[in-house]
Design a protein around this motif. Structure first.
Motif, PDB file in Angstrom:
ATOM      1  N   VAL A 117       0.865  -1.180   0.000  1.00 43.59           N
ATOM      2  CA  VAL A 117       0.000   0.000   0.000  1.00 43.59           C
ATOM      3  C   VAL A 117       0.903   1.230   0.000  1.00 43.59           C
ATOM      4  CG1 VAL A 117      -1.778   1.294   1.212  1.00 43.59           C
ATOM      5  CG2 VAL A 117      -1.824  -1.200   1.239  1.00 43.59           C
ATOM      6  N   TYR A 118       0.663   2.190  -0.930  1.00 43.62           N
ATOM      7  CA  TYR A 118       1.470   3.406  -1.056  1.00 43.62           C
ATOM      8  C   TYR A 118       0.561   4.626  -1.020  1.00 43.62           C
ATOM      9  CZ  TYR A 118       5.781   1.023  -2.521  1.00 43.62           C
ATOM     10  OH  TYR A 118       6.922   0.261  -2.574  1.00 43.62           O
ATOM     11  N   HIS A 119       1.135   5.715  -0.518  1.00 41.68           N
ATOM     12  CA  HIS A 119       0.499   7.023  -0.635  1.00 41.68           C
ATOM     13  C   HIS A 119       1.594   8.049  -0.894  1.00 41.68           C
ATOM     14  CE1 HIS A 119      -1.078  10.937   0.723  1.00 41.68           C
ATOM     15  NE2 HIS A 119      -2.221  10.487   0.193  1.00 41.68           N
ATOM     16  N   SER A 120       1.364   8.937  -1.846  1.00 36.95           N
ATOM     17  CA  SER A 120       2.371   9.958  -2.176  1.00 36.95           C
ATOM     18  C   SER A 120       1.677  11.219  -2.642  1.00 36.95           C
ATOM     19  CB  SER A 120       3.314   9.438  -3.270  1.00 36.95           C
ATOM     20  OG  SER A 120       2.605   9.108  -4.446  1.00 36.95           O
ATOM     21  N   TYR A 156      10.575   7.566 -11.445  1.00 29.28           N
ATOM     22  CA  TYR A 156      10.654   7.426  -9.989  1.00 29.28           C
ATOM     23  C   TYR A 156       9.407   7.956  -9.275  1.00 29.28           C
ATOM     24  CZ  TYR A 156      15.694   6.676 -10.695  1.00 29.28           C
ATOM     25  OH  TYR A 156      16.915   6.193 -11.099  1.00 29.28           O
ATOM     26  N   ARG A 157       8.514   8.661  -9.987  1.00 30.86           N
ATOM     27  CA  ARG A 157       7.451   9.399  -9.313  1.00 30.86           C
ATOM     28  C   ARG A 157       6.326   8.501  -8.795  1.00 30.86           C
ATOM     29  NH1 ARG A 157       6.865  13.909 -14.104  1.00 30.86           N
ATOM     30  NH2 ARG A 157       8.850  15.001 -13.727  1.00 30.86           N
ATOM     31  N   GLY A 158       5.792   7.632  -9.641  1.00 35.31           N
ATOM     32  CA  GLY A 158       4.579   6.905  -9.298  1.00 35.31           C
ATOM     33  C   GLY A 158       3.363   7.797  -9.395  1.00 35.31           C
ATOM     34  N   ASN A 159       2.209   7.227  -9.147  1.00 36.38           N
ATOM     35  CA  ASN A 159       0.956   7.991  -9.198  1.00 36.38           C
ATOM     36  C   ASN A 159       0.686   8.647  -7.846  1.00 36.38           C
ATOM     37  OD1 ASN A 159       0.582   7.036 -11.827  1.00 36.38           O
ATOM     38  ND2 ASN A 159      -0.584   5.242 -11.095  1.00 36.38           N
ATOM     39  N   THR A 163      -2.162   0.536  -4.643  1.00 37.39           N
ATOM     40  CA  THR A 163      -1.894  -0.795  -4.081  1.00 37.39           C
ATOM     41  C   THR A 163      -1.340  -1.682  -5.182  1.00 37.39           C
ATOM     42  OG1 THR A 163      -4.131  -1.591  -4.552  1.00 37.39           O
ATOM     43  CG2 THR A 163      -3.757  -0.575  -2.396  1.00 37.39           C
ATOM     44  N   ARG A 164      -0.670  -2.732  -4.770  1.00 37.99           N
ATOM     45  CA  ARG A 164      -0.189  -3.725  -5.729  1.00 37.99           C
ATOM     46  C   ARG A 164       0.050  -5.038  -4.998  1.00 37.99           C
ATOM     47  NH1 ARG A 164       6.233  -2.349  -7.049  1.00 37.99           N
ATOM     48  NH2 ARG A 164       6.943  -2.514  -4.883  1.00 37.99           N
ATOM     49  N   ALA A 221       3.221   2.360 -11.066  1.00 41.69           N
ATOM     50  CA  ALA A 221       2.110   3.002 -10.364  1.00 41.69           C
ATOM     51  C   ALA A 221       2.520   3.514  -8.987  1.00 41.69           C
ATOM     52  CB  ALA A 221       0.935   2.034 -10.229  1.00 41.69           C
ATOM     53  N   VAL A 222       3.596   2.980  -8.441  1.00 43.14           N
ATOM     54  CA  VAL A 222       4.022   3.374  -7.092  1.00 43.14           C
ATOM     55  C   VAL A 222       5.362   4.102  -7.183  1.00 43.14           C
ATOM     56  CG1 VAL A 222       2.796   1.422  -6.089  1.00 43.14           C
ATOM     57  CG2 VAL A 222       5.218   1.206  -6.655  1.00 43.14           C
ATOM     58  N   PRO A 223       5.694   4.962  -6.222  1.00 46.39           N
ATOM     59  CA  PRO A 223       6.966   5.698  -6.249  1.00 46.39           C
ATOM     60  C   PRO A 223       8.157   4.755  -6.041  1.00 46.39           C
ATOM     61  CG  PRO A 223       5.372   6.750  -4.788  1.00 46.39           C
ATOM     62  CD  PRO A 223       4.812   5.407  -5.140  1.00 46.39           C
TER      63      PRO A 223
END
Length: 776
Positions: A481-484, A495-498, A503-504, A544-546
Motif C-alpha cells: 500500500v502506497y500514498h504519495s 521514480y514518481r509513481g501515481n 496498491t499492488r 504506479a508506485v513511487p
C-alpha cells in the motif's frame, strides 16, 4: 658455624644460570650505571628477562628436627632458599648467601646475599637483587633494604620494571612512611628495551626528572622537574606530569599538532585531557590559526552499565560563503560541527543504536580538515532480536554538503519499521517460512512525500539430491500500500509513481540448482559449480508506485542470482527469467583463486523499469563476473566486470589490488563505468577513477608513504564536467617513524578543488604521539 635458630628451616638451592643474548651489546647493557639526570640509566639498560634462570637444581640440606618449616614474622610468612646459611648468634642475624630466594605471599626477592637482623626485623639484600611486588612490578638494584612487612626501603642504582611495560631508572630511592617510593635523578620510558631480534635498543623517548614519587596504592608516578627527551634531545618541560602504572589514562596535557594549510595558514592544536572516572572522560582542545579566528573543540565519552556514548563538538566564528553562484555571498557567522553516537543494550533482546552528525554549513568540515564526507547522516535504530524474530524501529536524516544540491530535496525517513518472524516447517512441507511486515514514511521540505506499508511471506526449501545437487525452492507473496503527493517535484519521471493511494500485489516463485564438482588441478584442489536459476512472477504495477529505495540498479556479480536485482522494495522484476553461470575455486599451497561468471535471459523485455545502461534492458543480459586471486598475504587481487552481450565491450571494469607486506605495500584501485547511453539519468552516469596508495619501509622504523585520487572522467563520458580526462582530486605524501612507543611524521597533502572557503592548495602537518603514556 653456630646452630640455626629454631624458627628457620634452611634449604639449599644450586642455580645454574644460562643467559642467551642475540647481541653482545645486550650483555654490556646490564652493567650501565646512572651518572646524571639527563644521562640517567635508561630503562632500556637492563633486560629483566635476561635475569631469569633457565636451569634450576634443588638440593635439600638436613636440618635439626626441631626446626620449623618456615619463618613467620607477625602474620607474614617468609619462605626462603639459599646455597648457604649461617647464624650470627652474637648479633642475632641470619646470613643467607648463594642465589638466595625469599618468598612471601605474592612477593619475592632474589639476591646473592641476604642478611636478616632479627632484632630490628630489617632484611638487607645485595648483589643482583630482583624484588617482585604483589602487583607484578619488578625492581632491580644492587642493594635493597626490606622491612619485616616485606616492603622495599632504601636502594641505590635501581631499575623499576612495571608490569604494564614502563621502566623507571634512578640513582637512588627510599620508601616514605606512607608507603610511597621516592626516587632522585630518575628517568622513565615505556619503550621496549630490545628489538624483536633480541638486540639492545635505546628508547626513542624518555622523561627525566629531578624527583619521582611512585605510589603503589594509587598506581601513580608523579614527576617533579620533568622534561621530555626525544632521541636523546631535550624538547619541552612537562610540569605536573602524572603517569599511571596500571595502563590507564591519566589527566594531563595533550601533545600538540602543527599544521599549515591554504585556508587557515599556520595551525597549532593543543588541549587537556580529564580522566573524570574509570568510565568517563573529557578532552578539550584549542586551535589557533594565522589566517582564521581560533576554534574550540570538546569530546565527552561515557561508559554506562547499559552501553556507551560519546559527543564531539567544534565551534568558531569565521567567514563563510552562505550563497554560491556567480556572485557568492560571504558572511561572518558562528560555525561548528556536532557528532554524537552510542549503543545501549537494555536486555539480551533489546538494544538501541544512534548517531547524530550536524554541521553549520557545507564547507566547515573540509576547511578545518575534520572530514571529507559530502553528506552527513543521522540515524537511530531500536531493535529486538530473538532466535526466531526481529523488530526494528529506525529513522534517518541526511544533511547534504554538496554545493549545488538542494537540501529541500533530501529525504527524511521517520519511522522505518521492519518486523520478521521465522517459522520452521509450519505446514509439514519442510523448509522455513518467514513472515515480514514493513512500513516507511519519507518527507521532504521541497519534494515528494511518500508513505509505504507492506506485508508478505517467503518460503524456502533446500534439499541435497543423491547426485550431490543443491536444490532450493522459493515462494514469495506480498501486498503493498502506497500514498504519495507532490510527485511532480521528482525530476526523474520513472521514480514518481501515481499521486494518492496505490496498491499492488506481488507473487514470485523460484527454482535454483547448484551442482558442485570437486577434483585435483594444477597441483591443488578445484571446485567447479554450475548454477541455474528460474524465477517467475506475474505482471507487477511497478510504475504506479513511487521508487524511493530501488533506484541504483546495475547488473553485477553480487545480484546476478538475486530474486530481485533491485536493491530495495519499491521495484520488483516481473516476468520469467533464467539465470545461468558458474562458480570456480582452486586452492593449492599458498594460492587461492575464485571466479564467478554468468548471464540472464528474460522471456520478454521490460524497458519501463530495466532501462538502457543497466545491462538488463534486453531479453539477453550482459555478461558479468568476478575473479579473486590471493597468494599468501603478499598478493590480493579482485576484478569485477560487465561485458556487452553484443560486442563484448567492457561496460564495467573495476579492480582492486594489494601487493606487499604490512610494512611495505602498494594498493591500486580502478573503476570505469561505460554504460553506452545518451540519456543522463542521475543513477546511471558514466565514471572513471583511479586510486592508489603505497608505503615503503626502511631503516627498521622509518617509512615513506603516498596516496592519490584521480578523476579520469572526461566530457564525453559526463557532459556536466569540464575535465579533459585527468583531474587529480587529492594527493598525499609523507615521512613517518613508528616503533613500539612513538609515532612521528610529516605529511604533505594537496587538494585540487575549491569548495567555498575550503580553498585548494597545499597542507603540511607535523605530528607525534607517545604511546603508553596516556597522552594520546
Amino acid at each position: 658455624m653456630l646452630p640455626l635458630p629454631k624458627s628457620l628451616k634452611p634449604g639449599s638451592i644450586s642455580l645454574s644460570m644460562t643467559r642467551h643474548f642475540a647481541c653482545a651489546s645486550a650483555v654490556a647493557a646490564l652493567s650501565m650505571a646512572l651518572t646524571a639526570p639527563a644521562q640517567a640509566q635508561d630503562p632500556a639498560a637492563i633486560n629483566p628477562e635476561a635475569l631469569e634462570p633457565l636451569e634450576t637444581q634443588v638440593t635439600p640440606i638436613e636440618s635439626p628436627s626441631d626446626t620449623a618449616p618456615n619463618d613467620q614474622t607477625g602474620d607474614r610468612q617468609i619462605d626462603f632458599e639459599a646455597s648457604e646459611l649461617a647464624y650470627d648468634s652474637e648479633n642475632d642475624r641470619v646470613i643467607a648467601s648463594g642465589n638466595v630466594i625469599l618468598r612471601s605471599e605474592d612477593q619475592s626477592v632474589r639476591a646473592q646475599e641476604v642478611v636478616w637482623d632479627r632484632k630490628t626485623g630489617r632484611i638487607q639484600a645485595s648483589g643482583d637483587v630482583r624484588f617482585v611486588d604483589a602487583e607484578g612490578n619488578q625492581l632491580y638494584t644492587e642493594s635493597i633494604e626490606l622491612t619485616d612487612e616485606f616492603e622495599a626501603g632504601a636502594m641505590e642504582d635501581l631499575l623499576l620494571a612495571l608490569r604494564q611495560g614502563g621502566r623507571l631508572a634512578a640513582r637512588s630511592g627510599d620508601r616514605g612512611e606512607d608507603g610511597t617510593i621516592v626516587l632522585t635523578d630518575a628517568a622513565y620510558s615505556a619503550c621496549a628495551v630490545v628489538d624483536p631480534e633480541g638486540c639492545d635498543k635505546s628508547p626513542s623517548w624518555r622523561i627525566t626528572a629531578d624527583r619521582v614519587t611512585y605510589d603503589p596504592d594509587e598506581k601513580r608516578i608523579r614527576f617533579k622537574g620533568a622534561y621530555l627527551e626525544l632521541f636523546g634531545a631535550r624538547l619541552l618541560p612537562l610540569p605536573g606530569l602524572t603517569v599511571r602504572t596500571d595502563g590507564r589514562a591519566e589527566s594531563g596535557l595533550v601533545i600538540p599538532d602543527l599544521r599549515f594549510s591554504e585556508s587557515n595558514g599556520v595551525e597549532i592544536e593543543g588541549g587537556y585531557y580529564w580522566r573524570l572516572a574509570d568510565n568517563k572522560d573529557l578532552t578539550a582542545k584549542a586551535y589557533v590559526f594565522t589566517k582564521a579566528p581560533p576554534m574550540l573543540s570538546a569530546q565527552w565519552r561515557h561508559l554506562t552499565d547499559k552501553g556507551a556514548y560519546q559527543i564531539t563538538g567544534y565551534a568558531t566564528n569565521s567567514n563563510r560563503i552562505s550563497r554560491f553562484g556567480v556572485a557568492p555571498t560571504t558572511e561572518n557567522d558562528p560555525r561548528g560541527y556536532l557528532f554524537a553516537n552510542g549503543r545501549f543494550q537494555f536486555s539480551p533482546e533489546w538494544s538501541f543504536t544512534g548517531s547524530l552528525r550536524l554541521a553549520s554549513d557545507r564547507t566547515f568540515l573540509r576547511r578545518y580538515d575534520i572530514s571529507r564526507d559530502d553528506r552527513l547522516r543521522s540515524t537511530f535504530n531500536l531493535e529486538r532480536i530473538s532466535n526466531t524474530s526481529y523488530l526494528s524501529v529506525a529513522g534517518w536524516a541526511t544533511q547534504t554538503l554538496r554545493i549545488g544540491t538542494n537540501q529541500g530535496q533530501v529525504p527524511l525517513a521517520l519511522p522505518v519499521i521492519d518486523y520478521r518472524k521465522r517459522l520452521s516447517d509450519p505446514l509439514s512441507l519442510g523448509g522455513t517460512l518467514e513472515l515480514q511486515a514493513n512500513s516507511l514514511a519519507i518527507v521532504r521540505d521541497e519534494g515528494q512525500d511518500t508513505q509505504r506499508a507492506f506485508a508478505g511471506a517467503r518460503w524456502d526449501l533446500r534439499k541435497l539430491t543423491n547426485l550431490g545437487q543443491i536444490v532450493t525452492v522459493t515462494g514469495l507473496v506480498r501486498g503493498d500500500v502506497y500514498h504519495s503527493d507532490e510527485n511532480l517535484l521528482t525530476s526523474t519521471a520513472v521514480y514518481r509513481g501515481n499521486p494518492g493511494w496505490e496498491t499492488r500485489g506481488i507473487a514470485l516463485a523460484a527454482l535454483d540448482m547448484q551442482w558442485p564438482f570437486v577434483g585435483e588441478a594444477f597441483g591443488g584442489t578445484q571446485v567447479f559449480t554450475p548454477r541455474v536459476q528460474i524465477v517467475a512472477s506475474p505482471p507487477i504495477r511497478n510504475l504506479a508506485v513511487p521508487n524511493e529505495d530501488a533506484r541504483a540498479i546495475d547488473l553485477e556479480d553480487s545480484n546476478l542470482f538475486a530474486l530481485n536485482r533491485f536493491p530495495g522494495y519499491d521495484r520488483v522484476e516481473d516476468g520469467v527469467r533464467v539465470t545461468y553461470g558458474f562458480d570456480w575455486e582452486m586452492q593449492r599451497p599458498g594460492w587461492r583463486v575464485k571466479s564467478t561468471f554468468g548471464q540472464s535471459y528474460r522471456l520478454d523485455k521490460d524497458q519501463d523499469i530495466l532501462i538502457d545502461g543497466t545491462g538488463l534492458s534486453e531479453r539477453v543480459s550482459d555478461f558479468v563476473g568476478r575473479t579473486e586471486v590471493r597468494f599468501r598475504d603478499l598478493v590480493k587481487f579482485t576484478h569485477r566486470f560487465r561485458l556487452d552481450k553484443d560486442n563484448f565491450a567492457v561496460r564495467r571494469n573495476e579492480f582492486d589490488a594489494t601487493f606487499g607486506s604490512k610494512k611495505t605495500y602498494a594498493e591500486i584501485g580502478y573503476l570505469r563505468l561505460d554504460r553506452n547511453i545518451a540519456a543522463g539519468i542521475e543513477d546511471l552516469q558514466d565514471k572513471e577513477e583511479l586510486r592508489f596508495a603505497t608505503r615503503v619501509a626502511f631503516a627498521k622504523y622509518w617509512s615513506l608513504f603516498g596516496s592519490g585520487v584521480i578523476n579520469l572522467t572526461d566530457r564525453n563520458e559526463d557532459p556536466t564536467l569540464s575535465s579533459d580526462g585527468f583531474e587529480p582530486i587529492r594527493t598525499r605524501l609523507g615521512l613517518a617513524y613508528q616503533d613500539d612507543c612513538l609515532e612521528l611524521g610529516l605529511t604533505w597533502r594537496r587538494d585540487y578543488v575549491n569548495a567555498g572557503d575550503a580553498q585548494r592548495g597545499d597542507t603540511f602537518q607535523l605530528y607525534f604521539a607517545l604511546r603508553n603514556l596516556g597522552f594520546r
